[in-house]
Design a protein around this motif. Structure first.
Motif, mmCIF file in Angstrom:
data_model
loop_
_atom_site.group_PDB
_atom_site.id
_atom_site.type_symbol
_atom_site.label_atom_id
_atom_site.label_comp_id
_atom_site.label_asym_id
_atom_site.label_seq_id
_atom_site.Cartn_x
_atom_site.Cartn_y
_atom_site.Cartn_z
ATOM 1 N N ASN A 70 0.889 -1.406 -0.021
ATOM 2 C CA ASN A 70 0.195 0.115 0.021
ATOM 3 C C ASN A 70 0.814 1.271 -0.065
ATOM 4 O OD1 ASN A 70 -2.627 -0.858 -0.101
ATOM 5 N ND2 ASN A 70 -2.543 -1.736 1.886
ATOM 6 N N ARG A 83 -6.861 0.739 -9.362
ATOM 7 C CA ARG A 83 -7.623 -0.509 -9.673
ATOM 8 C C ARG A 83 -6.545 -1.657 -9.249
ATOM 9 N NH1 ARG A 83 -10.901 -0.410 -14.636
ATOM 10 N NH2 ARG A 83 -12.076 1.098 -13.275
ATOM 11 N N THR A 125 -6.226 -2.159 -5.293
ATOM 12 C CA THR A 125 -7.450 -3.013 -4.714
ATOM 13 C C THR A 125 -7.216 -4.536 -5.115
ATOM 14 O OG1 THR A 125 -8.835 -1.014 -5.195
ATOM 15 C CG2 THR A 125 -10.133 -3.121 -4.721
ATOM 16 N N ILE A 126 -7.022 -4.874 -6.319
ATOM 17 C CA ILE A 126 -6.853 -6.109 -6.730
ATOM 18 C C ILE A 126 -5.824 -7.048 -5.886
ATOM 19 C CG2 ILE A 126 -6.277 -7.754 -8.482
ATOM 20 C CD1 ILE A 126 -7.684 -5.681 -10.257
ATOM 21 N N ASN A 162 -4.631 -6.012 -3.241
ATOM 22 C CA ASN A 162 -4.923 -5.867 -1.570
ATOM 23 C C ASN A 162 -5.781 -7.121 -1.265
ATOM 24 O OD1 ASN A 162 -3.267 -3.843 -0.115
ATOM 25 N ND2 ASN A 162 -4.832 -2.231 -1.078
ATOM 26 N N LEU A 163 -6.990 -7.378 -2.130
ATOM 27 C CA LEU A 163 -7.627 -8.516 -2.055
ATOM 28 C C LEU A 163 -6.866 -9.820 -2.094
ATOM 29 C CD1 LEU A 163 -10.763 -7.191 -4.178
ATOM 30 C CD2 LEU A 163 -10.599 -7.489 -1.771
ATOM 31 N N PHE A 164 -6.221 -9.835 -2.930
ATOM 32 C CA PHE A 164 -5.461 -11.265 -3.143
ATOM 33 C C PHE A 164 -4.722 -11.414 -1.904
ATOM 34 C CE2 PHE A 164 -1.407 -13.389 -4.538
ATOM 35 C CZ PHE A 164 -1.889 -14.366 -4.854
ATOM 36 N N LEU A 205 -4.989 -10.442 1.260
ATOM 37 C CA LEU A 205 -5.968 -10.725 2.300
ATOM 38 C C LEU A 205 -6.363 -12.080 2.170
ATOM 39 C CD1 LEU A 205 -8.049 -7.577 2.724
ATOM 40 C CD2 LEU A 205 -6.570 -8.503 4.310
ATOM 41 N N PHE A 206 -6.526 -12.437 0.952
ATOM 42 C CA PHE A 206 -7.059 -13.903 0.542
ATOM 43 C C PHE A 206 -5.881 -14.931 1.154
ATOM 44 C CE2 PHE A 206 -6.749 -17.654 -2.205
ATOM 45 C CZ PHE A 206 -7.997 -18.306 -1.741
#
Length: 156
Positions: A106, A118, A121-122, A124-126, A128-129
């Motif tokens: 980040n 964009r 965001t992708i 960060n989601l990856f 976190l998963f």
């Protein structure tokens, strides 16, 4: 805890189901020199009173070990064991590395890639998963190790 086995049966199962080797001779989570041959479910050391075992697998290793002591009291075998991390650094790594990685990514996107909102965001989601998946996988391997130990040594 108690085992349904006698002391001699317990020691025989330890010998038959354990590949002898030091838990300190590992590189990360994978052993440096695995011995080929019949695959035994556990890897570690044991003696006449205690044991230190982990799962014997290169592909699905776990940072947890089973440490314990056993003795014969009034013709019943008492087994005192605990499932612990091999070292404390692994606990810190599993807990805090995903958080540090998310913060670092980040900060990179904030200062050096402002137009890639964009993408951040992708990513960060990856991340976190992957953080949740890695914690789930480590806990699953811990439970698998303990269940295998309980079933082989008939702990009640």
């Amino acid at each position: 805890m108690e085992s349904k086995l006698s002391l001699s049966e317990f020691r025989t199962r330890l010998q038959n189901n354990t590949e002898i080797g030091s838990l300190k001779s590992t590189l990360g989570q994978v052993r440096v020199f695995p011995i080929s041959g019949v695959a035994k479910p556990f890897y570690g050391l044991f003696d006449d009173k205690s044991f230190q075992l982990t799962i014997n697998s290169i592909s699905s290793s776990t940072p947890y070990i089973i440490k314990g002591k056993y003795k014969n009291i009034n013709s019943t075998l008492k087994v005192d064991y605990s499932v612990e991390l091999n070292n404390k650094f692994q606990l810190l790594w599993v807990k805090y590395s995903p958080i540090i990685l998310i913060l670092a990514i980040n900060i990179f996107f904030l200062f050096f890639a402002r137009g890639l909102r964009r993408a951040s965001t992708i990513v960060n989601l990856f991340l976190l998963f992957m953080a949740f998946y890695s914690k789930w996988k480590v806990e699953k391997n811990r439970k698998k190790l303990e269940q295998k130990f309980i079933s082989i040594f008939e702990i009640i």
